[in-house]
Motif scaffolding. Structure first.
Motif, mmCIF file in Angstrom:
data_model
loop_
_atom_site.group_PDB
_atom_site.id
_atom_site.type_symbol
_atom_site.label_atom_id
_atom_site.label_comp_id
_atom_site.label_asym_id
_atom_site.label_seq_id
_atom_site.Cartn_x
_atom_site.Cartn_y
_atom_site.Cartn_z
ATOM 1 N N HIS A 98 -11.493 99.895 -8.663
ATOM 2 C CA HIS A 98 -12.835 99.868 -8.263
ATOM 3 C C HIS A 98 -13.047 98.960 -6.927
ATOM 4 O O HIS A 98 -13.720 99.713 -5.973
ATOM 5 N N ASN A 99 -12.270 97.923 -6.808
ATOM 6 C CA ASN A 99 -12.154 97.199 -5.519
ATOM 7 C C ASN A 99 -11.710 97.814 -4.350
ATOM 8 O O ASN A 99 -12.228 97.844 -3.105
ATOM 9 N N ALA A 100 -10.770 98.604 -4.641
ATOM 10 C CA ALA A 100 -9.929 99.746 -3.533
ATOM 11 C C ALA A 100 -11.003 100.504 -3.331
ATOM 12 O O ALA A 100 -11.056 101.068 -1.988
ATOM 13 N N GLY A 101 -11.404 101.226 -4.256
ATOM 14 C CA GLY A 101 -12.387 102.270 -3.752
ATOM 15 C C GLY A 101 -13.855 101.733 -3.156
ATOM 16 O O GLY A 101 -14.346 102.535 -2.174
ATOM 17 N N SER A 102 -14.266 100.525 -3.612
ATOM 18 C CA SER A 102 -15.405 99.778 -2.949
ATOM 19 C C SER A 102 -15.117 99.705 -1.498
ATOM 20 O O SER A 102 -15.966 100.128 -0.820
ATOM 21 N N ARG A 103 -14.126 99.285 -1.010
ATOM 22 C CA ARG A 103 -13.560 99.091 0.268
ATOM 23 C C ARG A 103 -13.772 100.411 0.944
ATOM 24 O O ARG A 103 -14.055 100.358 2.199
ATOM 25 N N LEU A 104 -13.046 101.315 0.545
ATOM 26 C CA LEU A 104 -13.145 102.794 1.139
ATOM 27 C C LEU A 104 -14.698 103.156 1.390
ATOM 28 O O LEU A 104 -15.218 103.746 2.443
ATOM 29 N N PHE A 105 -15.367 102.873 0.346
ATOM 30 C CA PHE A 105 -16.766 103.437 0.340
ATOM 31 C C PHE A 105 -17.647 102.324 1.168
ATOM 32 O O PHE A 105 -18.364 103.002 2.030
ATOM 33 N N CYS A 106 -17.350 101.109 1.500
ATOM 34 C CA CYS A 106 -17.967 100.436 2.522
ATOM 35 C C CYS A 106 -17.701 100.864 3.900
ATOM 36 O O CYS A 106 -18.703 101.057 4.717
ATOM 37 N N LEU A 107 -16.364 101.160 4.053
ATOM 38 C CA LEU A 107 -16.122 101.780 5.359
ATOM 39 C C LEU A 107 -16.867 103.092 5.654
ATOM 40 O O LEU A 107 -17.415 103.150 6.917
ATOM 41 N N VAL A 108 -16.816 103.698 4.795
ATOM 42 C CA VAL A 108 -17.809 105.238 4.712
ATOM 43 C C VAL A 108 -19.160 104.908 4.991
ATOM 44 O O VAL A 108 -19.955 105.362 5.977
ATOM 45 N N ALA A 109 -19.766 103.920 4.180
ATOM 46 C CA ALA A 109 -21.367 103.626 4.169
ATOM 47 C C ALA A 109 -21.513 102.868 5.784
ATOM 48 O O ALA A 109 -22.634 103.229 6.338
ATOM 49 N N ASP A 110 -20.494 101.805 6.067
ATOM 50 C CA ASP A 110 -20.615 101.561 7.455
ATOM 51 C C ASP A 110 -20.765 102.503 8.678
ATOM 52 O O ASP A 110 -21.577 102.504 9.460
#
Length: 587
Positions: A213-225
């Motif tokens: 989940h944390n790995a995916g969240s970092r990716l999603f954060c980059l996408v959201a940013d």
């Protein structure tokens, strides 16, 4: 029916401070990022579930093969029915999600995330129920096969449900804990290691869930940013396009409005050149003076607007004598009001000090008072100051034509004139726009009320200084010298015509002058003259010399750093730092 200030709608009020505005912007950006992140997590789970119908069907058939014939057909059929119903509902919901036009809205995202949570819980309960209905009646070999089968399904779920962590945790727990409990409560030498193994797998699955989940969240954060950055850039581009259109409109309007007085000036000069009698020439000079004042006022409005639009412009909030500003404005505007046959009065019971940028506050009040005079033909213009709750409420009231309530917001836009029939077009329609922008910059409130045919009321709310510092602590930058040949004024300007015109004007007023075109010529002139009482210097004397250098040179020559100075400039964004007793005068 008279309107009152209390009934003005909030959208017609300018009322927020710069700090509050910045704080709200940061909070809004953080909330947008959080909402977008939750949507991306949800989309990852719902996207992965689109092709699971055949896989779920294989799971159901495999489970039946494992538990048959130990489990009765009725119980096995009931279990399969529940599993297939869940599968169909999950598949239909996935299709509905992708057809939902509002699925990206925060409220819908939260609703769909709740569905994913309950879906994962239901799936975990269905898989875990086999530990209750099947394990007790199966032989040891099939017990191990069924346990391994559910373990494989649960481990695979970590890959596709990990984006929504609560759903993954409840799925893993509801699936594995019943099997762990079954093997634990039927102790034997061969069964205890299975329970311990399942418990270890459950713990490892939880850890893997967090890591995935944390790995995916970092990716999603980059996408959201990145998405927020793209939207921000798009918004900035949109604002630049609007600003470009406004500047083109500004250029068109001002070119048209300035062309008229310049054309009139040319006609007057042509007419004056054909007459040589003093009376006729005097009339022409009066007209040329009025036209010159009109052009100056138009250019001053443009400079004010440019200064307020300049993002790096720094306001200078300090203790300011409101009474002094109002008296100065009355002295300058009362002759204008008298020429129209209206009275101008100021009601202030005491000396009032406020926290404001002196230049911006003076310009705001000047615009409000001049507008009131402009649109009033009969009656009066009254300025009143009332103290309440640590603020001064400055009211500018007129008996003019009035403003329709539906135009309360429009009047603060650039280039707006309420009455095209008004003959005194002494501006380009930027007065109230400048008032609003200056109020925003200083965090002031401004309200308006009006009654058609009876007049308008503008009210400005400014912070009050309860205990102003004494007069010797607050140095008012006011350079008032009575005309006398003993008063020497130094003039420094590289433009010959501007320098000579200013020297002639000062001498005509009764002052003595010393003038120079550069810093070197000024130093030579100072060696043979007395100490000047005032220095007036153009800001740009050369590519490397400025008005502040000239002021410093005079002060150093006479070792008096309190000699007042005025820097004359055509740049709306000039700031003089590090020099006291210096004012900026715009051309």
């Amino acid at each position: 029916m008279a309107n009152t200030l209390s009934c003005i709608e909030p959208k017609y009020m300018v009322a927020f401070t710069v700090n509050q505005m910045n704080k709200s912007i940061h909070l809004e950006d953080g909330q947008i990022r959080k909402d977008r992140l939750q949507h991306l997590e949800l989309a990852a789970v719902m996207g992965a579930g689109q092709g699971f119908l055949p896989i779920y069907a294989v799971f159901a058939i495999s489970a039946v093969i494992i538990i048959h014939p130990a489990v009765s057909r009725a119980i096995a059929g009931l279990w399969v029915s529940f599993y297939l119903i869940y599968t169909v509902v999950r598949t239909i919901a996935t299709s509905l999600y992708h057809e939902d036009a509002n699925r990206e809205r925060p409220l819908r995202v939260r609703e769909w995330r709740r569905f994913v949570f309950f879906s994962a819980f239901t799936h975990g309960v269905i898989l875990g129920s086999l530990a209750i209905i099947a394990l007790p009646v199966l032989d040891p070999a099939r017990q191990l096969v069924l346990t391994a089968f559910v373990l494989i399904i649960t481990t695979g779920a970590v890959m596709y449900v990990s984006a929504v962590l609560p759903a993954l945790l409840v799925l893993v727990s509801a699936s594995l804990l019943p099997y762990t409990a079954f093997w634990y409560f039927r102790p034997s030498d061969s069964e205890m290691p299975v329970a311990a193994f399942l418990l270890a797998v459950w713990i490892i699955s939880l850890l893997m869930s967090f890591m995935h989940h944390n790995a995916g969240s970092r990716l999603f954060c980059l996408v959201a940013d990145n998405e927020i950055l793209v939207k921000t850039l798009e918004e900035k581009n949109r604002q630049l396009e609007i600003a470009d259109r406004e500047r083109l409109q500004l250029l068109a309007v001002t070119s048209h409005d300035l062309r008229q007085p310049v054309h009139a000036l040319g006609l007057i000069l042509a007419h004056a050149s054909e007459h040589d009698d003093v009376k006729s020439i005097g009339k022409h000079f009066e007209k040329m003076k009025d036209i010159s004042n009109l052009i100056s006022e138009m250019l001053l409005e443009l400079m004010d607007l440019s200064m307020l639009d300049y993002e790096k412009n720094e306001k200078r909030i300090e203790e300011v004598s409101l009474t002094s500003i109002l008296m100065q404005l009355k002295a300058s505007q009362e002759p204008v009001a008298k020429r129209k046959g209206i009275s101008l009065s100021i009601r202030s019971e005491q000396e009032i000090w406020v926290l404001a940028d002196a230049g911006l506050l003076r310009r705001m009040l000047l615009n409000l008072i001049s507008n009131a005079i402009k649109y009033t033909t009969i009656g009066s213009v009254e300025i009143e100051c009332n103290l309440k709750d640590g603020h001064v409420f400055i009211t500018v009231k007129d008996t003019g034509i009035g403003i329709p309530s539906e135009r309360f917001e429009e009047i603060f836009d650039p280039f707006v004139r309420l009455d095209p029939k008004v003959e005194e077009r002494d501006s380009v329609g930027l007065g109230l726009s400048i008032v609003r922008r200056a109020a925003l910059m200083q965090g002031f409130k401004i309200q308006v009320s009006s009654t058609i045919g009876k007049g308008s009321v503008f009210e400005l709310c400014v912070p009050l200084v309860m205990n102003p510092r004494s007069s010797h602590e607050i140095k008012m930058e006011r350079f008032d010298f009575p005309p006398s040949r003993e008063v020497l004024i130094a003039v420094v300007d590289d433009d010959f015509f501007a320098r000579e015109a200013l020297v002639m004007l000062l001498q005509n007023w009764g002052y003595s002058t010393v003038s120079a075109e550069s810093l070197s010529s000024l130093k030579k002139a100072l060696n043979i003259t007395q100490k000047p009482m005032l220095i007036i210097a153009d800001n740009h004397l050369s590519p490397v010399e400025f008005g502040s250098d000239a002021i410093n040179a005079v002060r150093e020559r006479f070792n008096d750093f309190l000699i007042p100075g005025i820097v004359v400039t055509g740049d709306a964004n000039v700031m003089i730092n590090g020099l006291s007793h210096v004012e900026i005068a715009h051309k």
